[in-house]
Design a protein around this motif. Structure first.
Motif, short mmCIF file in Angstrom:
data_model
loop_
_atom_site.label_atom_id
_atom_site.label_comp_id
_atom_site.label_asym_id
_atom_site.label_seq_id
_atom_site.Cartn_x
_atom_site.Cartn_y
_atom_site.Cartn_z
N VAL A 1 32.91 8.26 40.87
CA VAL A 1 31.72 7.78 40.16
C VAL A 1 30.48 7.94 41.03
O VAL A 1 29.42 8.37 40.56
N LEU A 2 30.60 7.60 42.31
CA LEU A 2 29.47 7.76 43.23
C LEU A 2 29.06 9.23 43.34
O LEU A 2 27.87 9.55 43.44
N THR A 3 30.06 10.11 43.32
CA THR A 3 29.76 11.54 43.43
C THR A 3 29.10 12.07 42.18
O THR A 3 28.08 12.76 42.23
N LYS A 4 29.67 11.77 41.03
CA LYS A 4 29.09 12.27 39.76
C LYS A 4 27.69 11.70 39.53
O LYS A 4 26.81 12.38 38.99
N SER A 5 27.44 10.50 39.98
CA SER A 5 26.12 9.88 39.81
C SER A 5 25.10 10.42 40.80
O SER A 5 23.91 10.15 40.68
N GLY A 6 25.56 11.15 41.81
CA GLY A 6 24.65 11.70 42.80
C GLY A 6 24.33 10.75 43.93
O GLY A 6 23.49 11.07 44.79
N CYS A 7 24.99 9.60 43.97
CA CYS A 7 24.67 8.60 45.00
C CYS A 7 25.00 9.09 46.40
O CYS A 7 24.31 8.74 47.36
N ASN A 8 26.07 9.87 46.54
CA ASN A 8 26.47 10.34 47.88
C ASN A 8 26.09 11.79 48.12
O ASN A 8 26.67 12.45 48.98
N SER A 9 25.11 12.28 47.39
CA SER A 9 24.65 13.65 47.61
C SER A 9 23.72 13.70 48.83
O SER A 9 23.22 12.68 49.30
N GLY A 10 23.47 14.90 49.30
CA GLY A 10 22.61 15.07 50.46
C GLY A 10 21.18 14.68 50.22
O GLY A 10 20.41 14.47 51.16
N ALA A 11 20.77 14.59 48.95
CA ALA A 11 19.41 14.20 48.63
C ALA A 11 19.26 12.70 48.47
O ALA A 11 18.14 12.20 48.31
N CYS A 12 20.37 11.97 48.53
CA CYS A 12 20.30 10.52 48.32
C CYS A 12 20.95 9.81 49.52
O CYS A 12 20.61 10.10 50.66
N HIS A 13 21.89 8.92 49.26
CA HIS A 13 22.48 8.14 50.35
C HIS A 13 23.44 8.95 51.21
O HIS A 13 23.91 8.47 52.23
N GLY A 14 23.73 10.21 50.80
CA GLY A 14 24.61 11.05 51.59
C GLY A 14 23.91 11.81 52.69
O GLY A 14 24.56 12.49 53.48
N LYS A 15 22.57 11.73 52.77
CA LYS A 15 21.86 12.42 53.84
C LYS A 15 22.21 11.83 55.20
O LYS A 15 22.72 10.70 55.28
#
Length: 810
Positions: free
Chosen positions: A129-143
């Motif tokens: 869910v975090l991945t599909k929502s983009g939460c852990n992407s490099g542009a968000c909290h995954g940076k």
């Protein structure tokens, strides 16, 4: 200088639109099916994507998921969205019936355990869910530094760290088990509390309820075990669509226990050709007006799959041109599938200029052009291609190309080292060393970086990690860099794969050389540490288990054996694709150094055949190149027709390729008859012969000379720019060449040639062809209006040097 010819050459933009939305007559539908025809939902948040497909009498299958009529009344057991997504309402069994143009199909849905479902898994349920929502992407909290004090691992590769960040960091206030709805984690995701990333979940959504239940159950972190998912499957994996046609995708996970689990809602989708087919976040593919092929990347928790989309022209048949070799048959087959008519063959002048520039980076002289155009022999193109591969300019030109890719940079390996490695590359080309031996020579080099050898490669790539990345990208077309920190987002590689491959290079030592530079020594290495687990990672080639290594041996030999093996799945394909891209202006795989399942070739059969042919030729690149040059596909015209004007990927016509900076500078010098003066170099050296990649030259910098800081082929500038156009028009250096007393213009102006002959000579020198009747009339006009013969010639030469036809190879 006259302004008569200082005009802009217009670029004709052809726009072609088609539209076809098929309506199937009732008698056309032979069968209606629901996929799957039985579904079990066992938790309140479970979903299942169904597909409703109509099989036509001719065997074609059409997606009617959104258009089929539901015949049964609304169910109290299960809800069905307009997109075909099932979600549970109450325990029980429901039978859903669908109708499409007189044909019916039934679906049985069983719902159970809504009151007592299995606990939510953080790894299997929350991280996706975090991945599909983009939460852990490099542009968000995954940076790297996180976002606003909250950091997640990119794409969820480290579930333990993510769980700790959510549950324990931030003084534990991100989640609140006593009142889950007051958890900051949920409030920000639902935008109840201001959130810089916007709303990710709605309060009544399935994902909100799933995260809420996980918090209520105590925010459990399930134990780390082997990934329960062994792979994912996308349905359909191949689809053909008309203009504006659509296709819903369904994705399932194959679990270790043999069961299948629908994951469509949690899956990410991405098209590699949005101009041909787009895909939305729910997996609905929509075709555009543009014919061609696209690949839809399907990604879930480190697993990837691909759906290939074919978008043929809506009507038309092609007249197959003659076939000179196997290349043509495979190209024509693909064009037949897409209903794209290839262009006519290029005329002799176009072919002559194209093959000279592509093969030896040099323009034909006026004498060579005139002789070729007057030659009536039926085999003159074959003889020309074969002769070019034996010319010294071939070795010069391709030495420079490989020096770029191997990063033979003067500042990194010293001037002496640059000269030494350049000479080694030139010697390999001069002796036509098979490419597998060339690659082996690079990967196992030892000795001084000042000796005539590729040892400097190990000075440029000065760590095991750099060597792993450069080797995989350069020789295998595999980009490993993402896997250094997290699971590769588009491939199967993870950190273990990355450090296992890098371990092969831990035995490389760089010792000082008394003469300067370094001395490269190779021996057995040591396993690298996994950065997350701290465990030793034994050396292993990509896609295989730990390697069997001889004690005390140079581990690089094992890598070289595997990389250059005829059974290696990437090596032959990669170099075949690189060579093809050079001559056709676009690789079968783009980028050329990014071969992966999720970035398939535009013509897989052709790439397979080219790789097999290269192996058959024992990696002889000259023989392989000759096959390419002999193909009818290579000899097509760049002029478009109504069918192929929008085709950019299937080689139905020749492409307009910007001429590389060094080649263009040499071409200007050759046409004007004045060699470029390189600081510190004897007069007469051409730009493609200069080993110094940092030699000051405004021309080379403006036209995209690479800095040799990366093995990526994209480092060389290939996009035309306003700066380039202005430089050609206004450069003092170019004008000095045109007006030089020892140049072509001065020589021709003093000759006894007539104006018509002078114009012919200049056209043959610059464009390798005679002028058209209209061009000849226009050029003669300036001679008639001016009594200064030399000034007229200057105008003509300046004009031709500033045409698109001169600065592009087509």
């Amino acid at each position: 200088m006259s302004c008569l010819f200082r005009h802009l050459i217009p670029l004709l933009l052809l726009t072609w639109f088609t539209s076809w939305s098929p309506r199937l007559a009732a008698q056309d539908v032979a069968e209606l099916r629901v996929i799957p025809d039985r579904v079990t939902l066992e938790s309140p948040e479970a979903t299942e994507q169904i597909l409703i497909v109509a099989r036509i009498a001719n065997g074609d299958v059409v997606d009617v998921t959104r258009t089929a009529t539901r015949e049964t009344a609304s169910s109290s057991i299960v809800a069905l969205s307009a997109s075909g997504r099932l979600s549970p309402l109450n325990d029980g069994e429901a039978r859903l019936s669908f109708n499409y143009q007189g044909k019916t199909a039934e679906l049985i849905v069983t719902v159970s355990n809504l009151a007592s479902p299995q606990p939510v898994s953080f790894r299997r349920d929350i991280v996706p869910v975090l991945t599909k929502s983009g939460c852990n992407s490099g542009a968000c909290h995954g940076k790297a530094e996180g976002q606003n004090g909250f950091k997640l691992s990119v794409f969820g590769y480290d579930a333990v760290a993510d769980h700790d960040a959510i549950v324990h960091e931030g003084r534990g206030r991100r989640v609140f088990a006593a009142d889950p709805d007051q958890s900051l984690f949920l409030r920000k995701a639902a935008a109840v509390t201001p959130h810089g990333g916007g709303q990710k979940l709605t309060a009544d959504s399935r994902w909100y309820r799933l995260v809420r239940r996980w918090i209520t159950e105590g925010m459990r972190l399930d134990e780390e075990t082997d990934d329960p998912v062994v792979g994912i499957t996308v349905e359909p994996s191949l689809v053909t669509l008309p203009a504006h046609g659509t296709q819903q995708l369904r994705v399932t996970a194959r679990l270790r226990d043999g069961s299948m689990h629908c994951i469509t809602a949690e899956t990410e989708f991405q098209s590699n050709q949005d101009g041909i087919a787009t895909v939305d976040r729910d997996g609905l593919i929509s075709a555009t007006d543009v014919p061609g092929e696209a690949a839809v990347l399907v990604r879930y928790s480190g697993h990837v799959a691909v759906c290939r989309v074919t978008r043929p022209r809506d009507s038309g048949t092609i007249q197959r041109p003659p076939e000179r070799n196997f290349i043509d048959g495979l190209v024509w087959n693909k064009l037949e599938l897409l209903r794209i008519q290839p262009s006519a063959p290029a005329d002799d002048a176009t072919y002559l200029r194209r093959v000279f520039l592509d093969t030896i980076g040099t323009l034909p002289t006026a004498e060579e052009a005139r002789a070729f155009l007057q030659d009536q022999s039926p085999d003159k193109r074959e003889r020309l291609a074969a002769s070019l591969l034996q010319r010294p300019e071939y070795n010069d030109y391709w030495t420079q190309r490989w020096s770029d890719l191997l990063q033979v940079d003067k500042d990194t390996v010293t001037p002496e080292g640059t000269v030494a490695m350049t000479r080694w590359i030139h010697r390999q080309l001069e002796h036509n060393v098979p490419f597998d031996q060339f690659a082996r020579g690079v990967l196992t080099a030892r000795g001084s970086t000042l000796s005539e050898s590729p040892a400097a490669f190990f000075q440029v790539q000065d760590t095991p990690e750099k060597l792993a990345r450069a080797t995989s990208q350069l020789f295998l077309g595999v980009r490993l860099e993402c896997a250094q920190c997290h699971h590769h987002p588009f491939e199967r590689w993870d950190q273990k794969d990355y450090f296992a491959f890098a371990a092969f290079f831990t035995g490389v030592d760089r010792k000082p050389d008394p003469r300067g530079g370094s001395k490269i020594v190779g021996h057995a290495g040591t396993p690298l540490k996994h950065p997350r687990t701290g465990q030793d990672v034994e050396p292993a080639v990509l896609g295989e288990g730990p390697a069997s290594l001889k004690p005390g041996s140079d581990w690089r030999v094992n890598v070289a054996d595997w990389v250059t093996s005829r059974q290696n799945p990437w090596f032959a394909r990669t170099i075949a694709n690189r060579v093809w891209a050079h001559y056709f202006g676009r690789g079968l795989v783009e980028p050329v150094d990014d071969l992966r399942a999720t970035n398939p070739a535009s013509n897989e059969q052709l790439l397979d055949a080219l790789a097999a042919h290269l192996v058959e030729k024992n990696f002889d690149l000259r023989a392989f190149t000759l096959t390419v040059l002999h193909s009818q596909a290579y000899q097509l015209s760049s002029q478009t027709n109504d069918a192929n004007v929008l085709d950019e990927q299937n080689y139905s016509r020749a492409s307009w390729k910007p001429i590389p900076a060094e080649v263009l500078l040499d071409a200007v010098s050759q046409v004007t008859g004045v060699p470029e003066s390189f600081n510190g170099w004897p007069e007469g050296y051409r730009a493609i012969q200069v080993w110094d990649n940092k030699l000051p030259s405004q021309f080379l910098e403006v036209f995209g000379r690479p800095m040799r800081q990366s093995v990526c082929a994209c480092e060389r500038g290939t996009e035309p720019s306003i700066a380039q156009a202005l430089h050609l028009m206004n450069s003092a250096g170019t004008m000095d060449k045109i007006q030089s007393e020892r140049g072509t213009v001065a020589r021709l102006a003093k000759s006894d040639l007539s104006p018509e002959q002078l114009i012919d000579e200049v056209y043959l020198s610059a464009l390798s062809r005679f002028p058209s009747a209209a061009e000849r009339t226009l050029m003669l006009q300036t001679f008639a209006e001016s009594g200064n013969r030399r000034e007229c010639l200057e105008d003509v030469v300046w004009t031709l040097l500033n045409t698109r036809e001169f600065v592009f190879n087509h």
